[in-house]
Enzyme design. Structure first.
Site, PDB file in Angstrom:
ATOM      1  N   GLU A  52      31.428  92.703 -27.394  1.00  0.00           N
ATOM      2  CA  GLU A  52      32.317  91.985 -28.313  1.00  0.00           C
ATOM      3  C   GLU A  52      33.772  92.077 -27.860  1.00  0.00           C
ATOM      4  OE1 GLU A  52      31.768  89.857 -30.515  1.00  0.00           O
ATOM      5  OE2 GLU A  52      29.605  90.070 -30.681  1.00  0.00           O
ATOM      6  N   TYR A 135      37.435  90.986 -36.911  1.00  0.00           N
ATOM      7  CA  TYR A 135      36.295  90.287 -36.325  1.00  0.00           C
ATOM      8  C   TYR A 135      35.320  91.272 -35.664  1.00  0.00           C
ATOM      9  CZ  TYR A 135      33.230  88.127 -33.107  1.00  0.00           C
ATOM     10  OH  TYR A 135      32.078  87.812 -32.446  1.00  0.00           O
ATOM     11  N   ASP A 153      33.629  83.816 -35.840  1.00  0.00           N
ATOM     12  CA  ASP A 153      34.248  83.544 -34.528  1.00  0.00           C
ATOM     13  C   ASP A 153      34.472  82.023 -34.410  1.00  0.00           C
ATOM     14  OD1 ASP A 153      31.802  82.400 -33.998  1.00  0.00           O
ATOM     15  OD2 ASP A 153      31.398  83.548 -32.179  1.00  0.00           O
ATOM     16  N   CYS A 205      25.951  72.627 -32.227  1.00  0.00           N
ATOM     17  CA  CYS A 205      27.130  72.122 -32.939  1.00  0.00           C
ATOM     18  C   CYS A 205      28.348  72.271 -32.015  1.00  0.00           C
ATOM     19  CB  CYS A 205      27.319  72.890 -34.247  1.00  0.00           C
ATOM     20  SG  CYS A 205      28.469  72.091 -35.376  1.00  0.00           S
ATOM     21  N   CYS A 212      23.222  66.757 -33.516  1.00  0.00           N
ATOM     22  CA  CYS A 212      22.786  66.916 -34.909  1.00  0.00           C
ATOM     23  C   CYS A 212      21.288  66.699 -35.081  1.00  0.00           C
ATOM     24  CB  CYS A 212      23.583  65.977 -35.817  1.00  0.00           C
ATOM     25  SG  CYS A 212      25.361  66.289 -35.696  1.00  0.00           S
ATOM     26  N   CYS A 215      19.587  69.930 -35.035  1.00  0.00           N
ATOM     27  CA  CYS A 215      20.191  70.963 -35.889  1.00  0.00           C
ATOM     28  C   CYS A 215      19.295  71.283 -37.086  1.00  0.00           C
ATOM     29  CB  CYS A 215      21.560  70.484 -36.359  1.00  0.00           C
ATOM     30  SG  CYS A 215      22.350  71.656 -37.460  1.00  0.00           S
ATOM     31  N   CYS A 221      24.418  69.011 -44.055  1.00  0.00           N
ATOM     32  CA  CYS A 221      25.740  68.991 -43.409  1.00  0.00           C
ATOM     33  C   CYS A 221      26.567  67.787 -43.871  1.00  0.00           C
ATOM     34  CB  CYS A 221      25.563  68.958 -41.889  1.00  0.00           C
ATOM     35  SG  CYS A 221      27.133  68.880 -41.023  1.00  0.00           S
TER      36      CYS A 221
HETATM   37 FE1  SF4 Z   1      26.952  70.701 -36.582  1.00  0.00          FE
HETATM   38 FE2  SF4 Z   1      26.429  69.520 -38.879  1.00  0.00          FE
HETATM   39 FE3  SF4 Z   1      25.660  68.381 -36.625  1.00  0.00          FE
HETATM   40 FE4  SF4 Z   1      24.472  70.605 -37.467  1.00  0.00          FE
HETATM   41  S1  SF4 Z   1      24.434  68.609 -38.432  1.00  0.00           S
HETATM   42  S2  SF4 Z   1      25.150  70.134 -35.361  1.00  0.00           S
HETATM   43  S3  SF4 Z   1      26.180  71.676 -38.406  1.00  0.00           S
HETATM   44  S4  SF4 Z   1      27.771  68.752 -37.279  1.00  0.00           S
END
Ligand code: SF4
Length: 357
Positions: A52, A135, A153, A205, A212, A215, A221
């Site tokens: 880290e 952090y 982060d 992301c 997305c 994701c 989102c």
């Molecule tokens: Fe990022 Fe939202 Fe796309 Fe997922 S859906 S990759 S959180 S912008």
């Protein structure tokens, strides 16, 4: 300040993220992956802390091989505490932000001497260690000890800003990001959850062209629904960095060695080896040759430029041969310039000096 949007994201989102992490976790040298963790393996707090600190302001690709060298040389905190500071600074050369290397050593000494070589297992105790800020304390508490510590982060900032379309610019948005994370952070598998968010930010992301479709939380989102992903995170306008100038002197002896000196402990590149030279200022006053290590036939051989966090630097580089009878001072050393372990800006200066050998 922009109005805060009401959260519509259920805490169950954490389950989706953890399942995604179980199948997609990055294989990183300092990480105990989800499978091994389920099998009972626990991360070594020393390894987590070391990684880290190294990863602050530095990419995973740069850190990975350097981390392996550190761990091979100092396999535990007691070994690092017993090492001379100079060895750690030398090993750190080229990684930048040198205060981290000095704090690494200080922290190792404190853990070895005051904590019997055992890292504190909670955020508060970790934050009391040298060089461990909010952090790092949260990251080590979560990853090494599975404490429910909220880790934020750059990757996590981006993911959360998009999930909730946070309009407040960074860094002021941090408080809001933390509030949102408090709502979804699970009680169990805190370390895996932190790393799941980090991995999602790093691989899916992404800052540009987020993927997305891959994701696990796209249904929740807000930015994805609106098609505004790349607008987030909103960032405060950056101030232009000032320019500073200076001069350095590459003095060589008959063996082809170059004269280096240790920089003062306090200040930029503190304690690191460098070429002797002037101060670095927006305007230099007086004769730069007053800062030369010897009266020599100096010839300007080039320039070295480098950008630090707060300013751009341009150094005039002068090269010259050591005059007869020259004696170095106690804080100076003759070193083969190829072998010198120096910060990047000094490496550039040495290169500029050698182009006109
Ligand atoms: Fe990022 Fe939202 Fe796309 Fe997922 S859906 S990759 S959180 S912008």
């Amino acid at each position: 300040m922009p109005a805060k949007k009401k959260s519509t994201i259920p805490p169950s989102i954490s389950g989706a993220l953890l399942r995604w992490y179980d199948a997609n976790a990055r294989d990183l040298p300092w990480r105990v992956g989800p499978k091994a963790r389920k099998g009972g393996e626990r991360p070594d707090p020393y390894a987590v802390w070391l990684s880290e600190i190294m990863l602050q302001q530095t990419t995973v690709a740069t850190v990975a091989p350097r981390y392996a060298e550190f761990l091979a040389r100092w396999p535990d905190v007691n070994a690092m505490a017993a090492a001379p500071l100079d060895d750690i600074l030398g090993q750190w050369a080229g990684l930048g932000y040198y205060a981290r290397a000095r704090n690494l050593h200080k922290c190792a000494v404190v853990v070895a001497q005051d904590h019997d070589g055992v890292f504190p297992d909670n955020e508060e105790g970790l934050r009391a260690l040298p060089g461990v800020g909010d952090y790092t304390a949260a990251a080590v508490a979560a990853i090494a000890f599975d404490r429910r510590a909220i880790v934020i982060d750059g990757n996590i900032e981006r993911v959360v800003s998009r999930l909730y379309e946070i309009e407040t610019p960074l860094p002021a948005a941090k408080a809001e990001i933390k509030e949102r994370l408090e709502e979804i952070w699970p009680k169990k598998r805190s370390g895996d959850f932190a790393q799941a968010l980090m991995d999602l930010g790093a691989g899916v992301c992404r800052p540009k062209a987020p993927m997305c479709l891959l994701c696990p939380v796209s249904e929740n989102c807000a930015a994805q629904k609106e098609g505004t992903q790349e607008k987030y995170p909103v960032k405060a306008a950056k101030k232009a960095k000032p320019n500073r100038i200076g001069a350095v002197f590459a003095l060589t002896n008959a063996k082809g060695e170059m004269l280096f000196e240790r920089r003062p402990e306090k200040g930029l590149l503190g304690g690191m080896l460098g070429l002797p030279g002037t101060e670095w200022k927006e305007k230099l006053s007086g004769d730069v040759f007053d800062s030369a290590p010897a009266k020599a036939k100096w010839k300007k051989t080039g320039e070295a430029t480098h950008t630090f966090t707060h300013f751009h630097l341009t150094l005039d580089v002068y090269a010259g041969a050591a005059p007869k009878g020259f004696r170095k001072s106690v804080d100076q050393q003759w070193i083969d310039p190829e072998a010198a372990r120096v910060p990047t800006v000094m490496k550039k200066a040495v290169g500029a000096a050698k182009t006109n050998d």
